[in-house]
Design a protein around this motif. Structure first.
Motif, mmCIF file in Angstrom:
data_model
loop_
_atom_site.group_PDB
_atom_site.id
_atom_site.type_symbol
_atom_site.label_atom_id
_atom_site.label_comp_id
_atom_site.label_asym_id
_atom_site.label_seq_id
_atom_site.Cartn_x
_atom_site.Cartn_y
_atom_site.Cartn_z
ATOM 1 N N ASP A 131 0.815 -1.208 0.000
ATOM 2 C CA ASP A 131 0.000 0.000 0.000
ATOM 3 C C ASP A 131 0.857 1.270 0.000
ATOM 4 O OD1 ASP A 131 -2.543 0.972 -0.242
ATOM 5 O OD2 ASP A 131 -2.879 1.187 1.903
ATOM 6 N N ARG A 190 -7.113 9.688 -4.588
ATOM 7 C CA ARG A 190 -6.421 8.432 -4.300
ATOM 8 C C ARG A 190 -6.674 7.371 -5.370
ATOM 9 N NH1 ARG A 190 -4.571 5.406 0.235
ATOM 10 N NH2 ARG A 190 -3.821 3.439 -0.612
ATOM 11 N N TRP A 191 -7.912 7.204 -5.793
ATOM 12 C CA TRP A 191 -8.241 6.153 -6.751
ATOM 13 C C TRP A 191 -7.541 6.378 -8.087
ATOM 14 C CZ3 TRP A 191 -10.431 7.304 -11.414
ATOM 15 C CH2 TRP A 191 -11.064 8.554 -11.533
ATOM 16 N N LEU A 192 -7.461 7.653 -8.521
ATOM 17 C CA LEU A 192 -6.809 7.965 -9.790
ATOM 18 C C LEU A 192 -5.296 7.778 -9.684
ATOM 19 C CD1 LEU A 192 -6.996 8.954 -12.680
ATOM 20 C CD2 LEU A 192 -6.932 11.313 -11.816
ATOM 21 N N ASP A 241 -3.734 5.703 -7.745
ATOM 22 C CA ASP A 241 -3.435 4.274 -7.696
ATOM 23 C C ASP A 241 -3.573 3.625 -9.077
ATOM 24 O OD1 ASP A 241 -2.986 4.626 -5.040
ATOM 25 O OD2 ASP A 241 -4.735 3.502 -4.342
ATOM 26 N N LEU A 242 -4.560 4.061 -9.864
ATOM 27 C CA LEU A 242 -4.702 3.543 -11.228
ATOM 28 C C LEU A 242 -3.511 3.955 -12.089
ATOM 29 C CD1 LEU A 242 -8.505 4.018 -12.079
ATOM 30 C CD2 LEU A 242 -7.250 1.868 -11.801
ATOM 31 N N GLN A 262 -5.296 6.270 5.486
ATOM 32 C CA GLN A 262 -6.223 6.000 4.404
ATOM 33 C C GLN A 262 -7.530 6.764 4.576
ATOM 34 O OE1 GLN A 262 -6.622 1.759 4.449
ATOM 35 N NE2 GLN A 262 -4.858 1.436 3.137
#
Length: 236
Positions: free
Chosen positions: A98, A144-146, A148-149, A232
């Motif tokens: 992570d 965060r999601w972008l 990580d992608l 997180q």
């Protein structure tokens, strides 16, 4: 089905899918940068001199250096593909823990060092500046999601290139052993042919790829352990 066959099939499918993503070719130079950076670091570690590095738009690159010992060409030539394969594995290990943000910071730092210390051709400089700016934007403002992608895309592209690069080297070594890059350099100072070195690079890259994909399929350690991390809850 063995892990090796699964890995090869996974990488073939991954390569097909990533080629469908617009501008994905731009990021394939990350593997080239790491490859040449590996050559440069080992050259300096052996008291050699790195003159400059060139990165090209076709994902190839070259490191120009001076060394005092002919035998120092062996670890220097080994360093390129080995560093690229290990770096791809590192990216997946960081993701499993992570730590995508740290991974992006490491990529950005290496790009800055390459820009300041080594790369001198216009195409390489332009690519490094663009890559650094994009990484800084993602680290600074992307949710965060972008982020990580974006990290996962870079990790898979780097993994693909770290395997397909040595594979293509086998074909070069088979057709013209004198034009097989690092494998040719190694064959010139050792009794082993260029194709033998190309196969060795490929085997090592596949070993790293198998381990990397195991980490990817296993998922993040924090999720497996069921221990939510406070940070997180506050990340965008």
């Amino acid at each position: 089905m063995s892990n090796l066959i699964k890995t090869v099939l996974f990488l073939v499918v991954s390569a097909f899918l990533t080629h469908l993503i617009p501008f994905s070719d731009f990021f394939r130079n990350l593997d080239t940068m790491i490859h040449e950076f590996g050559h440069a670091v080992v050259t300096l570690a052996l008291s050699g001199k790195v003159m400059y590095i060139e990165l090209y738009a076709n994902h190839s690159g070259v490191t120009y250096s001076q060394v005092s010992s002919r035998w120092s060409l062996i670890p220097i030539s080994l360093a390129g593909y080995a560093t690229a394969s290990l770096f791809a594995l590192l990216l997946f290990r960081l993701r499993s823990r992570d730590k995508e943000r740290l991974g992006l910071q490491v990529m950005t730092l290496l790009a800055v060092l390459s820009l300041v210390l080594f790369v001198r051709n216009p195409a390489g400089i332009s690519w490094l500046i663009g890559f650094i700016i994009l990484n800084v934007i993602v680290l600074a403002i992307a949710p965060r999601w972008l982020r990580d992608l974006y990290y996962l895309l870079l990790a898979f592209l780097t993994l693909e290139e770290s395997v397909f690069g040595p594979l293509s080297l086998i074909m070069y070594a088979w057709n013209d052993p004198m034009r097989a890059g690092d494998a040719s350099n190694l064959s010139a100072v050792t009794p082993f042919p260029a194709i033998g070195w190309a196969v060795l690079f490929t085997v090592f890259s596949l070993w790293c790829a198998v381990k990397a994909l195991k980490l990817f399929l296993r998922g993040r350690s924090s999720h497996r352990e069921g221990k939510p991390r406070i940070q997180q809850q506050f990340e965008r």
